[in-house]
Scaffold this motif. Structure first.
Motif, PDB file in Angstrom:
ATOM      1  N   TYR A 123       0.821  -1.211   0.000  1.00 32.00           N
ATOM      2  CA  TYR A 123       0.000   0.000   0.000  1.00 32.00           C
ATOM      3  C   TYR A 123       0.851   1.255   0.000  1.00 32.00           C
ATOM      4  O   TYR A 123       1.934   1.285   0.559  1.00 32.00           O
ATOM      5  N   VAL A 124       0.303   2.292  -0.647  1.00 29.10           N
ATOM      6  CA  VAL A 124       0.955   3.595  -0.709  1.00 29.10           C
ATOM      7  C   VAL A 124      -0.051   4.619  -0.222  1.00 29.10           C
ATOM      8  O   VAL A 124      -1.193   4.644  -0.674  1.00 29.10           O
ATOM      9  N   GLY A 125       0.367   5.474   0.726  1.00 29.50           N
ATOM     10  CA  GLY A 125      -0.505   6.510   1.259  1.00 29.50           C
ATOM     11  C   GLY A 125      -0.282   7.835   0.569  1.00 29.50           C
ATOM     12  O   GLY A 125       0.846   8.312   0.498  1.00 29.50           O
ATOM     13  N   LEU A 126      -1.354   8.433   0.047  1.00 24.12           N
ATOM     14  CA  LEU A 126      -1.270   9.735  -0.615  1.00 24.12           C
ATOM     15  C   LEU A 126      -1.837  10.814   0.285  1.00 24.12           C
ATOM     16  O   LEU A 126      -2.912  10.656   0.859  1.00 24.12           O
ATOM     17  N   ARG A 127      -1.112  11.900   0.407  1.00 28.80           N
ATOM     18  CA  ARG A 127      -1.623  13.093   1.082  1.00 28.80           C
ATOM     19  C   ARG A 127      -2.191  13.964  -0.028  1.00 28.80           C
ATOM     20  O   ARG A 127      -1.466  14.489  -0.856  1.00 28.80           O
ATOM     21  N   THR A 128      -3.515  14.084  -0.063  1.00 26.00           N
ATOM     22  CA  THR A 128      -4.183  14.763  -1.171  1.00 26.00           C
ATOM     23  C   THR A 128      -4.219  16.271  -0.958  1.00 26.00           C
ATOM     24  O   THR A 128      -4.142  16.759   0.162  1.00 26.00           O
ATOM     25  N   THR A 129      -4.360  16.986  -2.058  1.00 24.48           N
ATOM     26  CA  THR A 129      -4.447  18.437  -2.001  1.00 24.48           C
ATOM     27  C   THR A 129      -5.805  18.837  -1.432  1.00 24.48           C
ATOM     28  O   THR A 129      -6.816  18.186  -1.688  1.00 24.48           O
ATOM     29  N   GLY A 130      -5.839  19.868  -0.642  1.00 27.80           N
ATOM     30  CA  GLY A 130      -7.085  20.359  -0.063  1.00 27.80           C
ATOM     31  C   GLY A 130      -7.524  19.629   1.181  1.00 27.80           C
ATOM     32  O   GLY A 130      -8.588  19.905   1.720  1.00 27.80           O
ATOM     33  N   SER A 131      -6.747  18.691   1.665  1.00 28.49           N
ATOM     34  CA  SER A 131      -7.109  17.980   2.896  1.00 28.49           C
ATOM     35  C   SER A 131      -6.165  18.406   4.014  1.00 28.49           C
ATOM     36  O   SER A 131      -5.145  19.035   3.777  1.00 28.49           O
ATOM     37  N   SER A 132      -6.521  18.043   5.235  1.00 24.63           N
ATOM     38  CA  SER A 132      -5.652  18.395   6.355  1.00 24.63           C
ATOM     39  C   SER A 132      -4.354  17.587   6.272  1.00 24.63           C
ATOM     40  O   SER A 132      -4.332  16.504   5.678  1.00 24.63           O
ATOM     41  N   PRO A 133      -3.274  18.078   6.851  1.00 26.72           N
ATOM     42  CA  PRO A 133      -1.979  17.388   6.765  1.00 26.72           C
ATOM     43  C   PRO A 133      -1.989  15.977   7.360  1.00 26.72           C
ATOM     44  O   PRO A 133      -1.140  15.170   7.034  1.00 26.72           O
ATOM     45  N   ASP A 134      -2.950  15.681   8.241  1.00 30.96           N
ATOM     46  CA  ASP A 134      -3.010  14.359   8.854  1.00 30.96           C
ATOM     47  C   ASP A 134      -3.790  13.349   8.026  1.00 30.96           C
ATOM     48  O   ASP A 134      -3.756  12.155   8.324  1.00 30.96           O
ATOM     49  N   ASP A 135      -4.517  13.806   7.000  1.00 29.84           N
ATOM     50  CA  ASP A 135      -5.324  12.904   6.174  1.00 29.84           C
ATOM     51  C   ASP A 135      -4.470  12.241   5.100  1.00 29.84           C
ATOM     52  O   ASP A 135      -3.847  12.905   4.282  1.00 29.84           O
ATOM     53  N   VAL A 136      -4.462  10.916   5.119  1.00 25.22           N
ATOM     54  CA  VAL A 136      -3.740  10.138   4.117  1.00 25.22           C
ATOM     55  C   VAL A 136      -4.703   9.080   3.591  1.00 25.22           C
ATOM     56  O   VAL A 136      -5.362   8.389   4.358  1.00 25.22           O
ATOM     57  N   VAL A 137      -4.802   8.971   2.268  1.00 26.36           N
ATOM     58  CA  VAL A 137      -5.646   7.977   1.621  1.00 26.36           C
ATOM     59  C   VAL A 137      -4.728   6.876   1.093  1.00 26.36           C
ATOM     60  O   VAL A 137      -3.771   7.156   0.374  1.00 26.36           O
ATOM     61  N   PHE A 138      -5.018   5.616   1.464  1.00 23.71           N
ATOM     62  CA  PHE A 138      -4.167   4.505   1.062  1.00 23.71           C
ATOM     63  C   PHE A 138      -4.710   3.815  -0.182  1.00 23.71           C
ATOM     64  O   PHE A 138      -5.913   3.604  -0.309  1.00 23.71           O
ATOM     65  N   TYR A 139      -3.797   3.488  -1.091  1.00 24.44           N
ATOM     66  CA  TYR A 139      -4.104   2.782  -2.323  1.00 24.44           C
ATOM     67  C   TYR A 139      -3.163   1.598  -2.469  1.00 24.44           C
ATOM     68  O   TYR A 139      -2.029   1.636  -2.012  1.00 24.44           O
ATOM     69  N   ASP A 140      -3.639   0.570  -3.164  1.00 26.76           N
ATOM     70  CA  ASP A 140      -2.753  -0.486  -3.608  1.00 26.76           C
ATOM     71  C   ASP A 140      -1.836   0.146  -4.659  1.00 26.76           C
ATOM     72  O   ASP A 140      -2.302   0.928  -5.491  1.00 26.76           O
ATOM     73  N   TYR A 141      -0.560  -0.173  -4.640  1.00 23.35           N
ATOM     74  CA  TYR A 141       0.378   0.502  -5.535  1.00 23.35           C
ATOM     75  C   TYR A 141       0.028   0.282  -7.015  1.00 23.35           C
ATOM     76  O   TYR A 141       0.392   1.090  -7.861  1.00 23.35           O
ATOM     77  N   ARG A 142      -0.719  -0.763  -7.340  1.00 27.77           N
ATOM     78  CA  ARG A 142      -1.107  -1.004  -8.735  1.00 27.77           C
ATOM     79  C   ARG A 142      -2.209  -0.075  -9.203  1.00 27.77           C
ATOM     80  O   ARG A 142      -2.505   0.007 -10.394  1.00 27.77           O
ATOM     81  N   GLN A 143      -2.839   0.668  -8.279  1.00 25.41           N
ATOM     82  CA  GLN A 143      -3.911   1.607  -8.639  1.00 25.41           C
ATOM     83  C   GLN A 143      -3.392   3.035  -8.767  1.00 25.41           C
ATOM     84  O   GLN A 143      -4.171   3.961  -8.895  1.00 25.41           O
ATOM     85  N   LEU A 144      -2.078   3.206  -8.759  1.00 26.24           N
ATOM     86  CA  LEU A 144      -1.483   4.536  -8.850  1.00 26.24           C
ATOM     87  C   LEU A 144      -0.814   4.728 -10.198  1.00 26.24           C
ATOM     88  O   LEU A 144      -0.285   3.782 -10.775  1.00 26.24           O
ATOM     89  N   GLN A 145      -0.835   5.973 -10.660  1.00 25.97           N
ATOM     90  CA  GLN A 145      -0.137   6.307 -11.901  1.00 25.97           C
ATOM     91  C   GLN A 145       0.372   7.731 -11.824  1.00 25.97           C
ATOM     92  O   GLN A 145      -0.147   8.556 -11.069  1.00 25.97           O
ATOM     93  N   SER A 146       1.374   8.017 -12.633  1.00 26.04           N
ATOM     94  CA  SER A 146       1.927   9.369 -12.701  1.00 26.04           C
ATOM     95  C   SER A 146       1.018  10.236 -13.549  1.00 26.04           C
ATOM     96  O   SER A 146       0.499   9.780 -14.567  1.00 26.04           O
TER      97      SER A 146
END
Length: 71
Positions: free
Chosen positions: A46-69
């Motif tokens: 899993y890879v945790g993304l800190r998304t734009t517009g969210s609080s610094p403590d919010d991290v959304v986790f994804y399976d690394y195969r669901q991520l792209q540049s």
């Protein structure tokens, strides 16, 4: 010698994550939705993304195969 081999064998089953902390990615998942963010945490597979517009403590986790540049 046994300690060295046990460390190598323990990591053999973990996938290699092709992303680095701080890299900007797009996560697309039917449950979490589509988010643009920076990689904050890597806990294979899993890879945790800190998304734009969210609080610094919010991290959304994804399976690394669901991520792209973003292109």
């Amino acid at each position: 010698m046994a300690g060295f081999l046990s460390g190598k064998v323990g990591r053999a089953g973990t996938p290699r994550i092709p992303f680095r902390v701080g890299q900007v990615l797009i996560g697309d998942d039917p449950f979490n939705g589509r988010h643009l963010g920076k990689v904050a945490v890597i806990e294979a597979p899993y890879v945790g993304l800190r998304t734009t517009g969210s609080s610094p403590d919010d991290v959304v986790f994804y399976d690394y195969r669901q991520l792209q540049s973003p292109d």
